[in-house]
Scaffold this motif. Structure first.
Motif, mmCIF file in Angstrom:
data_model
loop_
_atom_site.group_PDB
_atom_site.id
_atom_site.type_symbol
_atom_site.label_atom_id
_atom_site.label_comp_id
_atom_site.label_asym_id
_atom_site.label_seq_id
_atom_site.Cartn_x
_atom_site.Cartn_y
_atom_site.Cartn_z
ATOM 1 N N ALA A 1 44.236 26.014 44.529
ATOM 2 C CA ALA A 1 44.732 25.046 43.537
ATOM 3 C C ALA A 1 44.868 25.563 42.214
ATOM 4 C CB ALA A 1 43.913 23.967 43.785
ATOM 5 N N GLU A 2 44.038 26.297 41.517
ATOM 6 C CA GLU A 2 43.948 26.635 40.318
ATOM 7 C C GLU A 2 44.975 27.855 39.918
ATOM 8 O OE1 GLU A 2 40.661 24.477 41.371
ATOM 9 O OE2 GLU A 2 41.158 26.404 42.284
ATOM 10 N N CYS A 3 45.322 28.594 41.011
ATOM 11 C CA CYS A 3 46.542 29.578 40.682
ATOM 12 C C CYS A 3 48.001 29.001 40.186
ATOM 13 C CB CYS A 3 46.784 30.401 41.913
ATOM 14 S SG CYS A 3 47.889 31.738 41.758
ATOM 15 N N LYS A 4 48.048 29.051 38.882
ATOM 16 C CA LYS A 4 49.522 28.684 38.319
ATOM 17 C C LYS A 4 50.070 29.666 37.837
ATOM 18 C CE LYS A 4 48.722 24.706 40.267
ATOM 19 N NZ LYS A 4 49.021 24.454 41.530
ATOM 20 N N SER A 5 50.007 30.910 38.068
ATOM 21 C CA SER A 5 50.818 31.890 37.435
ATOM 22 C C SER A 5 51.273 32.700 38.297
ATOM 23 C CB SER A 5 50.130 32.593 36.240
ATOM 24 O OG SER A 5 49.078 33.648 36.951
ATOM 25 N N TYR A 6 52.371 33.500 38.185
ATOM 26 C CA TYR A 6 53.019 34.451 38.935
ATOM 27 C C TYR A 6 52.095 35.677 39.151
ATOM 28 C CZ TYR A 6 56.076 38.597 40.462
ATOM 29 O OH TYR A 6 56.529 39.586 41.188
ATOM 30 N N ALA A 7 51.688 36.232 38.179
ATOM 31 C CA ALA A 7 50.672 37.647 38.279
ATOM 32 C C ALA A 7 49.520 37.276 39.285
ATOM 33 C CB ALA A 7 50.391 37.968 36.877
ATOM 34 N N LYS A 8 48.689 36.084 39.004
ATOM 35 C CA LYS A 8 47.632 35.680 39.772
ATOM 36 C C LYS A 8 48.052 35.513 41.196
ATOM 37 C CE LYS A 8 43.498 32.681 39.866
ATOM 38 N NZ LYS A 8 42.864 31.470 39.102
ATOM 39 N N ALA A 9 49.194 34.680 41.483
ATOM 40 C CA ALA A 9 49.613 34.198 42.666
ATOM 41 C C ALA A 9 49.900 35.653 43.608
ATOM 42 C CB ALA A 9 50.830 33.305 42.775
ATOM 43 N N LYS A 10 50.639 36.545 42.941
ATOM 44 C CA LYS A 10 50.935 37.868 43.502
ATOM 45 C C LYS A 10 49.644 38.554 43.899
ATOM 46 C CE LYS A 10 53.813 41.993 43.044
ATOM 47 N NZ LYS A 10 54.516 42.832 42.075
ATOM 48 N N ALA A 11 48.727 38.560 43.139
ATOM 49 C CA ALA A 11 47.221 39.292 43.334
ATOM 50 C C ALA A 11 46.616 38.730 44.559
ATOM 51 C CB ALA A 11 46.670 39.693 42.168
ATOM 52 N N LEU A 12 46.793 37.202 44.409
ATOM 53 C CA LEU A 12 45.853 36.681 45.413
ATOM 54 C C LEU A 12 46.689 36.455 46.664
ATOM 55 C CD1 LEU A 12 44.805 33.404 43.526
ATOM 56 C CD2 LEU A 12 43.429 35.021 44.426
ATOM 57 N N ILE A 13 47.883 36.914 46.840
ATOM 58 C CA ILE A 13 48.579 36.859 48.392
ATOM 59 C C ILE A 13 48.199 38.063 48.822
ATOM 60 C CG2 ILE A 13 51.013 37.431 49.278
ATOM 61 C CD1 ILE A 13 51.966 35.438 46.901
ATOM 62 N N ASP A 14 48.007 39.211 48.008
ATOM 63 C CA ASP A 14 47.544 40.686 48.515
ATOM 64 C C ASP A 14 46.196 40.540 49.013
ATOM 65 O OD1 ASP A 14 50.283 41.585 48.558
ATOM 66 O OD2 ASP A 14 50.042 42.432 46.486
ATOM 67 N N GLY A 15 45.520 39.902 48.084
ATOM 68 C CA GLY A 15 44.079 39.525 48.495
ATOM 69 C C GLY A 15 43.679 38.981 49.712
ATOM 70 N N SER A 16 44.641 37.778 49.889
ATOM 71 C CA SER A 16 44.421 37.198 51.340
ATOM 72 C C SER A 16 44.548 38.403 52.592
ATOM 73 C CB SER A 16 45.094 35.953 51.389
ATOM 74 O OG SER A 16 44.517 35.011 50.670
ATOM 75 N N LEU A 17 45.719 39.000 52.236
ATOM 76 C CA LEU A 17 45.982 39.949 53.440
ATOM 77 C C LEU A 17 44.923 40.899 53.642
ATOM 78 C CD1 LEU A 17 49.849 40.429 52.431
ATOM 79 C CD2 LEU A 17 48.989 39.557 54.597
ATOM 80 N N GLN A 18 44.385 41.408 52.683
ATOM 81 C CA GLN A 18 43.234 42.237 52.798
ATOM 82 C C GLN A 18 42.023 41.647 53.373
ATOM 83 O OE1 GLN A 18 42.346 44.115 49.161
ATOM 84 N NE2 GLN A 18 40.767 45.626 50.030
ATOM 85 N N THR A 19 41.806 40.456 52.749
ATOM 86 C CA THR A 19 40.591 39.791 53.271
ATOM 87 C C THR A 19 40.628 39.399 54.911
ATOM 88 O OG1 THR A 19 39.925 38.771 51.095
ATOM 89 C CG2 THR A 19 38.885 37.940 53.073
ATOM 90 N N LEU A 20 41.730 38.832 55.270
ATOM 91 C CA LEU A 20 41.840 38.527 56.359
ATOM 92 C C LEU A 20 42.212 39.978 57.534
ATOM 93 C CD1 LEU A 20 44.820 35.711 55.733
ATOM 94 C CD2 LEU A 20 42.750 35.405 57.174
ATOM 95 N N GLY A 21 42.389 41.031 56.958
ATOM 96 C CA GLY A 21 42.587 42.216 57.544
ATOM 97 C C GLY A 21 43.965 42.138 58.480
#
Length: 293
Positions: free
Chosen positions: A79-99
């Motif tokens: 919920a605290e993610c309110k920027s393009y750069a952070k959201a982009k990194a977090l999307i890729d982070g979820s893909l990596q964490t989920l495998g």
């Protein structure tokens, strides 16, 4: 059987009508919970970055024996993610964490950071920034669908009016006694499917004598009645449990609630006591007062 039925999102993607919520399931237990749910017939799983169990959920899916296209997975930007750069990194982070190589549905978890939930600020600009990152990942094939959670009408309108891709899902707190009919109708009018998290009121409904009496008429449990109520409204319920027996019971909802009983459930009111969950913003007393206003 409800576990084999689907809704179709605005972009044509099919989503199972019943999902398993994983909030508050520890990461170390999540893989086995997912495998148990798969064995019970579930094909739709809901997690979030904030749940801190994406790793376990991903492991459970990968070790389930099912092909990737046989399961539907949802996760959410913090919920605290309110920027393009952070959201982009977090999307890729979820893909990596989920495998996983793609996520079926990704949502903005809340229009406000949790510390400022429903305090007046809508964070329109920040949500558009996060949404732009989701749109980009959607167009790249990393996400099959994108949407939001806990968004009110003004928050939806911000994305509908200014985004390039319309939200496909709005996941909201909805259960007997706290059903946001106006928001549901508005979301649906815009082609947005509404998912119902905590359809059993985070367990509070299990203590309701009126629901117990009605459930008895149908020979079902209170939880089954509450889940069926959401389905009758065209919502997608996401009951959470870590117990295999409860998973099976929650999916045994192939009965029909009478029109008279649906009317009674629709009109149910009450200041739901969510117990220990009252500490969380979406269940807190302030939020209940706003819902009743």
């Amino acid at each position: 059987m409800i576990l084999k039925e689907t809704y179709t999102l605005a972009n044509g993607v099919e989503i199972p009508k019943l999902g398993l919520g994983t909030w508050m399931i520890p990461d170390g237990e999540a893989a086995q919970v997912v495998r148990d749910a798969v064995e019970a017939g579930y094909r739709h799983f809901d997690t979030a970055q904030a749940y801190a169990n994406e790793r376990g959920v991903g492991e459970g899916l990968r070790s389930s024996g099912l092909a990737r296209d046989e399961v539907f997975l949802t996760t959410k930007l913090v919920a605290e993610c309110k920027s393009y750069a952070k959201a982009k990194a977090l999307i890729d982070g979820s893909l990596q964490t989920l495998g996983l190589d793609h996520i079926d549905l990704m949502l903005i978890h809340s229009p406000q950071p949790w510390a400022e939930f429903r305090e007046g600020e809508h964070f329109f600009e920040g949500n558009l920034e996060a949404w732009r990152a989701l749109e980009e990942a959607y167009e790249a094939g990393k996400l099959r669908a994108i949407g939001v959670s806990n968004f009110e009408r003004a928050d939806l309108d911000n994305l509908l009016d200014n985004g390039a891709v319309k939200p496909m899902v709005n996941q909201v707190l909805a259960h007997v006694g706290n059903t946001p009919f106006d928001l549901i109708d508005y979301s649906r009018s815009k082609g947005v499917l509404v998912e119902a998290y905590s359809p059993v009121a985070h367990g509070a409904a299990l203590n309701n004598a009126d629901l117990a009496a009605m459930a008895g008429k149908y020979g079902v449990s209170i939880a089954q009645l509450c889940i069926r109520y959401c389905l009758e409204l065209g919502l997608l319920p996401l009951p959470k449990t870590s117990k295999a027996a409860h998973m099976r019971d929650n999916a045994a909802v192939d009965f029909v609630i009478s029109d008279a009983d649906m009317a009674a459930l629709n009109g149910a009111k009450g200041d739901t006591d969510y117990g220990a969950a009252n500490m969380f913003p979406v269940f807190g007393k302030k939020r209940q007062a706003e819902s009743a206003a």
